[in-house]
Design a protein around this motif. Structure first.
Motif, mmCIF file in Angstrom:
data_model
loop_
_atom_site.group_PDB
_atom_site.id
_atom_site.type_symbol
_atom_site.label_atom_id
_atom_site.label_comp_id
_atom_site.label_asym_id
_atom_site.label_seq_id
_atom_site.Cartn_x
_atom_site.Cartn_y
_atom_site.Cartn_z
ATOM 1 N N ILE A 1 0.791 -1.100 0.033
ATOM 2 C CA ILE A 1 0.099 0.068 -0.168
ATOM 3 C C ILE A 1 0.875 1.210 -0.248
ATOM 4 N N HIS A 2 2.121 1.261 0.801
ATOM 5 C CA HIS A 2 2.645 2.357 0.842
ATOM 6 C C HIS A 2 3.359 2.670 -0.508
ATOM 7 N N ALA A 3 3.850 1.666 -0.972
ATOM 8 C CA ALA A 3 4.746 1.568 -2.269
ATOM 9 C C ALA A 3 3.800 2.251 -3.362
ATOM 10 N N MET A 4 2.609 1.921 -3.264
ATOM 11 C CA MET A 4 1.300 2.170 -4.563
ATOM 12 C C MET A 4 1.233 3.575 -4.168
ATOM 13 N N MET A 5 0.880 4.177 -2.895
ATOM 14 C CA MET A 5 0.802 5.470 -2.370
ATOM 15 C C MET A 5 1.970 6.551 -3.074
ATOM 16 N N SER A 6 3.116 5.998 -2.936
ATOM 17 C CA SER A 6 4.250 6.845 -3.327
ATOM 18 C C SER A 6 4.260 7.140 -4.652
ATOM 19 N N LYS A 7 3.598 6.157 -5.480
ATOM 20 C CA LYS A 7 3.512 6.379 -6.911
ATOM 21 C C LYS A 7 2.016 6.783 -7.428
ATOM 22 N N ASN A 8 1.302 7.614 -6.294
ATOM 23 C CA ASN A 8 0.329 8.236 -6.513
ATOM 24 C C ASN A 8 -1.039 7.223 -6.883
ATOM 25 N N ILE A 9 -0.973 5.847 -6.646
ATOM 26 C CA ILE A 9 -2.013 4.848 -7.015
ATOM 27 C C ILE A 9 -2.892 4.563 -5.843
ATOM 28 N N ALA A 10 -3.987 4.742 -5.818
ATOM 29 C CA ALA A 10 -5.013 4.436 -4.742
ATOM 30 C C ALA A 10 -6.252 3.857 -5.263
ATOM 31 N N VAL A 11 -6.246 3.590 -6.501
ATOM 32 C CA VAL A 11 -7.511 2.856 -6.912
ATOM 33 C C VAL A 11 -7.245 1.745 -7.912
ATOM 34 N N GLY A 12 -8.055 0.745 -8.114
ATOM 35 C CA GLY A 12 -7.810 -0.503 -9.154
ATOM 36 C C GLY A 12 -7.568 -1.779 -8.464
ATOM 37 N N PRO A 13 -7.667 -2.675 -8.934
ATOM 38 C CA PRO A 13 -7.549 -3.867 -8.612
ATOM 39 C C PRO A 13 -6.505 -4.449 -7.554
ATOM 40 N N GLU A 14 -5.026 -4.078 -7.964
ATOM 41 C CA GLU A 14 -4.154 -4.296 -7.066
ATOM 42 C C GLU A 14 -4.074 -3.391 -5.719
ATOM 43 N N TRP A 15 -4.777 -2.257 -5.804
ATOM 44 C CA TRP A 15 -5.007 -1.550 -4.695
ATOM 45 C C TRP A 15 -5.953 -2.211 -3.673
ATOM 46 N N ASP A 16 -7.084 -2.689 -4.189
ATOM 47 C CA ASP A 16 -8.184 -3.216 -3.603
ATOM 48 C C ASP A 16 -7.727 -4.423 -3.211
ATOM 49 N N ALA A 17 -6.842 -5.405 -3.800
ATOM 50 C CA ALA A 17 -6.449 -6.673 -3.255
ATOM 51 C C ALA A 17 -5.279 -6.246 -1.866
ATOM 52 N N ALA A 18 -4.633 -5.239 -2.081
ATOM 53 C CA ALA A 18 -3.591 -4.976 -1.077
ATOM 54 C C ALA A 18 -4.717 -4.387 0.348
ATOM 55 N N VAL A 19 -5.439 -3.701 0.003
ATOM 56 C CA VAL A 19 -6.184 -3.262 1.082
ATOM 57 C C VAL A 19 -6.897 -4.534 1.729
ATOM 58 N N ALA A 20 -7.669 -5.418 0.971
ATOM 59 C CA ALA A 20 -8.574 -6.397 1.327
ATOM 60 C C ALA A 20 -7.202 -7.587 2.251
ATOM 61 N N ARG A 21 -6.327 -7.577 1.541
ATOM 62 C CA ARG A 21 -5.043 -8.447 2.219
ATOM 63 C C ARG A 21 -4.607 -7.918 3.567
ATOM 64 N N GLN A 22 -4.572 -6.581 3.677
ATOM 65 C CA GLN A 22 -4.437 -6.012 5.151
ATOM 66 C C GLN A 22 -5.411 -6.077 6.251
ATOM 67 N N LEU A 23 -6.842 -5.701 5.680
ATOM 68 C CA LEU A 23 -7.974 -6.010 6.509
ATOM 69 C C LEU A 23 -8.141 -7.471 6.847
ATOM 70 N N THR A 24 -8.016 -8.447 6.091
ATOM 71 C CA THR A 24 -7.799 -9.746 6.573
ATOM 72 C C THR A 24 -6.985 -10.136 7.537
ATOM 73 N N ALA A 25 -5.712 -9.512 7.334
ATOM 74 C CA ALA A 25 -4.703 -9.748 8.349
ATOM 75 C C ALA A 25 -4.987 -9.194 10.015
ATOM 76 N N LEU A 26 -5.706 -8.217 9.644
ATOM 77 C CA LEU A 26 -6.182 -7.511 11.144
ATOM 78 C C LEU A 26 -7.466 -8.316 11.471
#
Length: 67
Positions: free
Chosen positions: A25-50
């Motif tokens: 997520i941080h790497a994507m944010m540094s590239k100004n990417i905060a939408v799309g399937p890769e973003w959604d997958a990373a956020v879902a992975r983080q939420l699942t871990a939580l």
């Protein structure tokens, strides 16, 4: 492996998973990417871990601090 060792191993595994998802997520944010399937997958992975982290103590409620 004792129950305490098992608990700690699972906790470390979950923590590592959360850290990996957060790094993506941080790497994507540094590239100004905060939408799309890769973003959604990373956020879902983080939420699942939580969610997994929050459920972990329920499976080991019988452990005491000095076990």
């Amino acid at each position: 492996m004792t129950r305490q060792e098992e608990f700690l191993a699972k906790a470390l595994e979950i923590h590592h998973e959360y850290e990996q998802a957060t790094a993506i997520i941080h790497a994507m944010m540094s590239k100004n990417i905060a939408v799309g399937p890769e973003w959604d997958a990373a956020v879902a992975r983080q939420l699942t871990a939580l969610d997994t982290w929050m459920e972990l103590p329920r499976g080991y409620g019988d452990l005491q601090g000095d076990d």
